[in-house]
Design an enzyme around this catalytic site. Structure first.
Site, PDB file in Angstrom:
ATOM      1  N   GLY A  91     -57.450  89.860  18.590  1.00 38.79           N
ATOM      2  CA  GLY A  91     -56.218  89.571  18.876  1.00 38.79           C
ATOM      3  C   GLY A  91     -55.292  90.964  19.221  1.00 38.79           C
ATOM      4  CB  CYS A  92     -52.853  91.761  21.872  1.00 43.10           C
ATOM      5  SG  CYS A  92     -51.863  90.134  21.776  1.00 43.10           S
ATOM      6  CG  ASN A  93     -49.666  90.667  17.983  1.00 41.04           C
ATOM      7  OD1 ASN A  93     -48.988  91.160  18.785  1.00 41.04           O
ATOM      8  ND2 ASN A  93     -49.240  89.228  17.608  1.00 41.04           N
TER       9      ASN A  93
END
Lengths: 342, 342, 342, 342
Positions: B148-150
């Site tokens: 996930g980017c976060n």
């Protein structure tokens, strides 16, 4: 063999864009970066987005050994530029991004820039840097004058049409929308985020914008008689990008064909299918210019829309394209980065 | 030798970012692009900013001859992805950008994604794609699950600190600010310009964001005991970029040294000098992650700030970095583009 | 009967916001507007959005006949303000929007503002202007000190919780997101549109932001013992609005009930249903503050989110609310404009 | 005495703007709000920025008792509107904000909107709602058709000039720049923040925009002969505001004087001094329209720039202004809110 590059005025947006582009250029190495008021600082302090690069520290111009420089980009304000370039070695290849050497005529320069030109010999020597139309002159030039970003946007739409005689020369209107980075990094109230975001307004309306000097010079030269266009720029709440909506009188399909033919083999000038018009979103960060043509419901009228990135194709990308030619490199080298979206 | 690349789900933002990056990659060629609902269209119709590229038309997945593909990027929604990848040849190298194979534990997947996993064998096979921490596994993997980017943004700030035992594991708080492109291109009222521009709000607050599953899995694994972080994401009126403000208890200078040592030879993870904190503006469009550390006025507390581009280092850049490893190419190939600013 | 109002520092954003609000106030008339460097100009030249109003010309402060003024708003920079207000008649009602009279303690002022206070008698006389908590003192005050906009946002979230003893006083963390208009109209490179739009970064991190002086003063006073909060502000690409994400340890439902009870009869402080969190979009241009509470997945932790418009409830709206009290007018007069969206 | 107001279509932006404006109107009370798909919801759920107001719940249209309604605003899509209004009581005062009753001619309606009109009697009855030019007809009308927002912007610039015969009727060009809220709240890919922010493009270019139907109807009526204008709209990354750059042939000073005379006593139409041009920033959130005139360097050409807020003066503010007239109230009641800046 790598070419040694100096950039004067590296603390402004066009200077930083040059560094960004040259960072991926296989045959150039930046050996000097000047910024008088920030001399001594690392480029990463002035532009943290460049911190991953191994760059020379910012210095004063007179600290540069130009005998070790193959080509110099000059990204200084107009006026100042004349004096700086006058003092550089006369055999140094220079791509200037200022307005100082765009106009061939001393009187025209004084009219638009409000002061007499102080380096008439250089003005006479300089080649106008609209690459696609001055290739051979640029390739053999020592001093190339980058065009105005608005001037480039309008000319890509109009030059082939004027040359081909397919539009009415007495009724050309350019309504232009420009992003704010073209106004530079010097703090001014009108450029604050709180002032600009979420709105739009005209500037230099009524025929006062200095890029008209370039339009007049170039269009009249192509037409072989005086051509005066009407030109109204607007400032938009976006950082990069210019969109010129060019209103002409002529046959829309003929106009489209004329542009398509003229740019058929141009790597950076992309003509969209007839009836499609481009968006500035699709050229951000790149050296591409997209052009579109549509006919109006009123017979005999057409609209040509031209978009480019003012910092890239409109100035630093164009400058690099010219530098490639001047150094005998492939014209597109280091310039084929895709735009960035969203 | 060029590697033949397929991209499934090429009509979304991460698909387009992959195309943008691979366009300048010297050893990859895109040979297939799928987008079920837009099959038959040219990529230039779906993403006009890519019109200068010579790309295959969008097709349906089952039209692709995977025997002619060396590596496949899968940029489809979670849930769908499991089924699609299950049907692909079992010897095909795959970099998946969805959430489907990030969690090692079937129960954890069901908890966070609300449905049982339908491809447990693939889940077991997949390697977690945080390149800097799983290099050797990725190099020999067939199926790599992009993070996930976060989750990536938070992990770059915290993994070395947890591993080194220099922070209190029971009091980690991540306040995250994310740009809107991470929410994708599917039209939703809350993603409209008129709704989003000029304001900010939290989303998935209170411990509901799915990327917590990744934090839990990875941090607990490093610590060798359960670690639960507090995590509040906010949506910001910007297109690209994530800034994670990570609050920890520990000695700020030790924390800074720990990150500096951990990332000393990492090409894409840049640790700023102590006391300096990064901005999302400085990584837009690039695969770089900037990290900074500052101590608070309250002794024993520190703030770590981590920024990256959600579409690039947070997904498509990471995916390409992993693909390079899987294909035996230099890890940084095609990924050293400078960020774009302004 | 209309009250005659002077505004000192009318060429800044808070000055203009005062004019905007007072324009619809039934019992106030603006009789003087000062702006030293723009004295002589029409307000419409400095703020064209006010051109429909019949306003006095900008003048120098010493041109104002304060015997004809019932109440004076002072929207000048800190430091300057002390000297200006010292020179005004000692019976003139004043609402100050600067930082000069917010701190009760001379040493605290010097610590946070870096210079000794030059008007200690006025500092002693001034009442802290957080209307909802100092109503009676404000009603009888001659000099009211408007709060910092960030300080107000945080205090609305925390004061009732500290007073009620429902949170851990040693572990309060405020992660704040602020729009750019709070930084004022003076041109600075970091405030340019090209620098700010599309990104975010921290500022005054690590416990350096001056509004901490207000938090320390007020929270310690309420608690009856020293309270130090952790505070990290971020600048966002939006013009108006502050969102404070306040992390506390305590029972989330109790916290929600405490806020709901405390603000049940407050016209401008709106507590959302439990579990809902507010957006800055919903208070732009208004004097409303929206508050929300959610529990975290980690037991015993809660998040309180508070939003307000920094130029309105955070400064000029608050100032007008205080002026209403000082003049014996209904507190909400002229302040019930709805926010503007989108 | 308060007038009882119903708003049909209250879940869109123009519906919400009506609620915002009427909230401060001293002689109107909202007694019904409809939104078919959101019936049963509180307005605060659909538009949280209105949560401080005491409003009726959203309902279906057929749940409204129109015998208890004095005036009904209809903010529904075109097409649907015809059917809805046909079914309402024939003595109910209605201000319609859709396109359904703007065009007097059934054939023109079918041409521009692509379907035959289904309520020809209502079409014949309706009065065109450009308040400043149809005051007496509106005051006595039962059904008033609000104008297009772009159509209003262009007409404020041009109507007095056509009427006075001071411009060439065969060479009028409107280059228009519009904010995105005019495109409504229905989710569409092209309206996403990630798609729109930071760029600009044309739409409905080439004479295809439906507001041309209004220009044709009104300008031809004034001139007493067919007038066809050229019209190119552009979408800008801003939420509110329209700027029309109107290119005409005529004497600039005469044009300026003509507008000044025509609007000398108009409360909402503000003509700037000759040579000054307005910005959309200065009218956001208000019912004001600012107009400016400048001459071009080419003799005989002038540029008129007109700006207004599309949601306010361009639709909901105009609608309220018309409702005031229809109810015998002062025309400016509830409409003198200052714009909001920044």
């Amino acid at each position: 063999m790598t070419h040694r590059i100096a950039i004067l005025g590296a603390s402004g947006y066009t200077g930083a864009e040059l560094v960004r582009l040259i960072a991926t250029h296989p045959d150039m190495t930046i050996t000097a970066l000047s910024a008088d008021r920030k001399a001594g600082m690392a480029m990463a302090e002035v532009f943290p987005f460049l911190r991953h690069l191994d760059l020379p520290r910012l210095c004063k111009i007179d600290e540069i050994d130009f005998s070790q420089v193959d080509l110099c980009f000059c990204a200084l304000p107009h006026g100042t530029t004349q004096e700086v370039i006058s003092a550089l070695p006369r055999n140094l290849k220079i791509v200037d991004l200022s307005a100082d050497f765009r106009l061939r005529d001393a009187a025209a320069y004084e009219k638009w820039y409000g002061a007499p030109h102080k380096a008439l010999d250089l003005q006479a020597e300089a080649v106008y840097g609209l690459t696609e139309f001055y290739r051979s002159e640029i390739a053999s030039a020592r001093l190339v004058a980058g065009t105005g970003c608005n001037a480039a946007t309008g000319q890509f739409a109009l030059r082939p049409l004027i040359a081909a005689g397919v539009i009415d020369l007495d009724d050309i209107l350019i309504d232009l929308k420009a992003g704010v980075s073209g106004a530079g990094r010097t703090p001014k109230e009108m450029l604050l985020h709180a002032e600009l975001s979420g709105g739009t307004h005209t500037y230099s309306a009524g025929g006062k914008h200095r890029h008209l000097g370039e339009f007049d010079q170039e269009f009249s030269k192509i037409a072989g008689r005086p051509v005066m266009v009407q030109f109204t720029p607007h400032l938009l709440p976006m950082n990069r990008g210019i969109l010129a909506t060019v209103y002409v009188k002529g046959d829309a399909k003929t106009i489209h064909q004329t542009l398509e033919s003229a740019y058929a083999s141009e790597p950076f000038l992309q003509v969209l299918p007839f009836g499609q018009l481009p968006s500035t979103r699709d050229i951000v960060g790149s050296n591409y210019c997209h052009l579109g043509v549509i006919g109006d419901r009123i017979p005999g009228r057409a609209v040509v829309v031209s978009v480019l990135d003012n910092l890239n194709k409109g100035s630093s990308g164009q400058a690099l394209q010219n530098a490639n030619l001047m150094l005998g490199l492939p014209e597109t080298m280091g310039l084929t980065l895709a735009p960035i979206f969203p």
